[in-house]
Design a protein around this motif. Structure first.
Motif, mmCIF file in Angstrom:
data_model
loop_
_atom_site.group_PDB
_atom_site.id
_atom_site.type_symbol
_atom_site.label_atom_id
_atom_site.label_comp_id
_atom_site.label_asym_id
_atom_site.label_seq_id
_atom_site.Cartn_x
_atom_site.Cartn_y
_atom_site.Cartn_z
ATOM 1 N N TYR A 241 0.825 -1.210 0.000
ATOM 2 C CA TYR A 241 0.000 0.000 0.000
ATOM 3 C C TYR A 241 0.857 1.257 0.000
ATOM 4 O O TYR A 241 0.586 2.205 -0.730
ATOM 5 C CB TYR A 241 -0.929 0.004 1.218
ATOM 6 C CG TYR A 241 -1.819 1.209 1.267
ATOM 7 C CD1 TYR A 241 -2.950 1.264 0.482
ATOM 8 C CD2 TYR A 241 -1.517 2.291 2.072
ATOM 9 C CE1 TYR A 241 -3.785 2.367 0.504
ATOM 10 C CE2 TYR A 241 -2.340 3.404 2.103
ATOM 11 C CZ TYR A 241 -3.470 3.441 1.319
ATOM 12 O OH TYR A 241 -4.275 4.548 1.343
ATOM 13 N N TRP B 12 0.912 -0.688 -7.146
ATOM 14 C CA TRP B 12 0.946 -1.559 -5.977
ATOM 15 C C TRP B 12 -0.222 -1.268 -5.040
ATOM 16 O O TRP B 12 -0.738 -2.170 -4.383
ATOM 17 C CB TRP B 12 2.268 -1.423 -5.234
ATOM 18 C CG TRP B 12 3.410 -1.923 -6.045
ATOM 19 C CD1 TRP B 12 4.356 -1.162 -6.665
ATOM 20 C CD2 TRP B 12 3.716 -3.277 -6.361
ATOM 21 N NE1 TRP B 12 5.225 -1.968 -7.337
ATOM 22 C CE2 TRP B 12 4.857 -3.277 -7.167
ATOM 23 C CE3 TRP B 12 3.127 -4.487 -6.041
ATOM 24 C CZ2 TRP B 12 5.427 -4.432 -7.650
ATOM 25 C CZ3 TRP B 12 3.696 -5.648 -6.514
ATOM 26 C CH2 TRP B 12 4.837 -5.617 -7.313
ATOM 27 N N ARG C 245 -3.149 -0.317 -6.014
ATOM 28 C CA ARG C 245 -4.290 -0.965 -6.663
ATOM 29 C C ARG C 245 -4.269 -2.470 -6.401
ATOM 30 O O ARG C 245 -5.301 -3.068 -6.121
ATOM 31 C CB ARG C 245 -4.249 -0.679 -8.160
ATOM 32 C CG ARG C 245 -5.495 -1.116 -8.886
ATOM 33 C CD ARG C 245 -5.510 -0.611 -10.288
ATOM 34 N NE ARG C 245 -5.785 0.823 -10.241
ATOM 35 C CZ ARG C 245 -5.692 1.635 -11.260
ATOM 36 N NH1 ARG C 245 -5.331 1.175 -12.430
ATOM 37 N NH2 ARG C 245 -5.961 2.915 -11.143
ATOM 38 N N LEU C 246 -3.076 -3.082 -6.464
ATOM 39 C CA LEU C 246 -2.939 -4.500 -6.159
ATOM 40 C C LEU C 246 -3.321 -4.774 -4.708
ATOM 41 O O LEU C 246 -3.978 -5.768 -4.407
ATOM 42 C CB LEU C 246 -1.506 -4.976 -6.426
ATOM 43 C CG LEU C 246 -1.214 -6.444 -6.107
ATOM 44 C CD1 LEU C 246 -2.017 -7.362 -7.011
ATOM 45 C CD2 LEU C 246 0.263 -6.713 -6.232
ATOM 46 N N CYS D 135 -5.529 -3.132 -2.922
ATOM 47 C CA CYS D 135 -6.995 -3.083 -2.828
ATOM 48 C C CYS D 135 -7.624 -4.363 -3.374
ATOM 49 O O CYS D 135 -8.571 -4.899 -2.791
ATOM 50 C CB CYS D 135 -7.534 -1.860 -3.554
ATOM 51 S SG CYS D 135 -7.122 -0.309 -2.745
ATOM 52 N N ILE D 136 -7.090 -4.873 -4.475
ATOM 53 C CA ILE D 136 -7.608 -6.107 -5.067
ATOM 54 C C ILE D 136 -7.389 -7.285 -4.119
ATOM 55 O O ILE D 136 -8.295 -8.085 -3.883
ATOM 56 C CB ILE D 136 -6.968 -6.366 -6.448
ATOM 57 C CG1 ILE D 136 -7.450 -5.316 -7.449
ATOM 58 C CG2 ILE D 136 -7.269 -7.777 -6.944
ATOM 59 C CD1 ILE D 136 -6.682 -5.307 -8.753
ATOM 60 N N LEU D 137 -6.183 -7.391 -3.542
ATOM 61 C CA LEU D 137 -5.893 -8.487 -2.620
ATOM 62 C C LEU D 137 -6.736 -8.395 -1.353
ATOM 63 O O LEU D 137 -7.218 -9.407 -0.840
ATOM 64 C CB LEU D 137 -4.408 -8.488 -2.254
ATOM 65 C CG LEU D 137 -3.447 -8.954 -3.332
ATOM 66 C CD1 LEU D 137 -2.014 -8.752 -2.886
ATOM 67 C CD2 LEU D 137 -3.705 -10.401 -3.678
ATOM 68 N N LEU E 66 -9.725 -6.967 -1.063
ATOM 69 C CA LEU E 66 -11.094 -7.305 -1.425
ATOM 70 C C LEU E 66 -11.248 -8.816 -1.608
ATOM 71 O O LEU E 66 -12.212 -9.414 -1.118
ATOM 72 C CB LEU E 66 -11.497 -6.565 -2.704
ATOM 73 C CG LEU E 66 -12.917 -6.784 -3.187
ATOM 74 C CD1 LEU E 66 -13.899 -6.164 -2.191
ATOM 75 C CD2 LEU E 66 -13.101 -6.166 -4.548
ATOM 76 N N THR E 67 -10.292 -9.442 -2.270
ATOM 77 C CA THR E 67 -10.334 -10.887 -2.473
ATOM 78 C C THR E 67 -10.277 -11.631 -1.140
ATOM 79 O O THR E 67 -11.027 -12.595 -0.930
ATOM 80 C CB THR E 67 -9.152 -11.332 -3.368
ATOM 81 O OG1 THR E 67 -9.202 -10.602 -4.590
ATOM 82 C CG2 THR E 67 -9.195 -12.817 -3.644
ATOM 83 N N THR E 68 -9.413 -11.184 -0.248
ATOM 84 C CA THR E 68 -9.309 -11.809 1.074
ATOM 85 C C THR E 68 -10.612 -11.672 1.843
ATOM 86 O O THR E 68 -11.069 -12.628 2.486
ATOM 87 C CB THR E 68 -8.151 -11.183 1.873
ATOM 88 O OG1 THR E 68 -6.956 -11.279 1.112
ATOM 89 C CG2 THR E 68 -7.960 -11.872 3.197
#
Length: 116
Positions: A86, A92, A94-95, A97-99, A101-103
């Motif tokens: 973060y 990074w 953005r990655l 936030c994606i990780l 949300l997925t978690t």
């Protein structure tokens, strides 16, 4: 004849967008981001440390205690990896936030899976 007006390079500079950026504002944003990073690091230490303290105050069987501490180690690694991603910024962030949300979605599905 009057000399040409010199640009004050110490207080302003052009960013990639062509807009003027103030050095003091950049310094304030950097220190604000650094203090946020320190706060989140402290939060992680307190959260994971408090959970580890729980294993000492509420004795678990030896095999479960090892599994619990292993779980805490993995969670600490994931937390600080996401925190580092973060604060690198850009793609990074953005990655991150994606990780995250997925978690979160996987945790919700896991709670339904374990309930059935």
């Amino acid at each position: 004849m009057t000399p040409p007006i010199l640009h004050n390079w110490k207080s302003e500079e052009f960013s990639s967008t062509g807009k003027l950026k103030n050095w003091e504002t950049d310094k304030m944003n950097t220190s604000r981001e650094q203090s946020m990073k320190n706060l989140l690091m402290l939060f992680g230490i307190l959260l994971i440390g408090g959970s580890a303290l729980t294993a000492l105050t509420n004795p678990l069987p030896p095999n479960e205690q090892i599994e619990f501490l292993l779980f805490l180690g993995i969670i600490a690694g994931i937390y600080y990896l996401l925190l580092a991603l973060y604060f690198i910024g850009g793609l990074w962030r953005r990655l991150f936030c994606i990780l995250l949300l997925t978690t979160g979605i996987m945790c919700i599905f896991m709670s339904f899976y374990l309930a059935v």
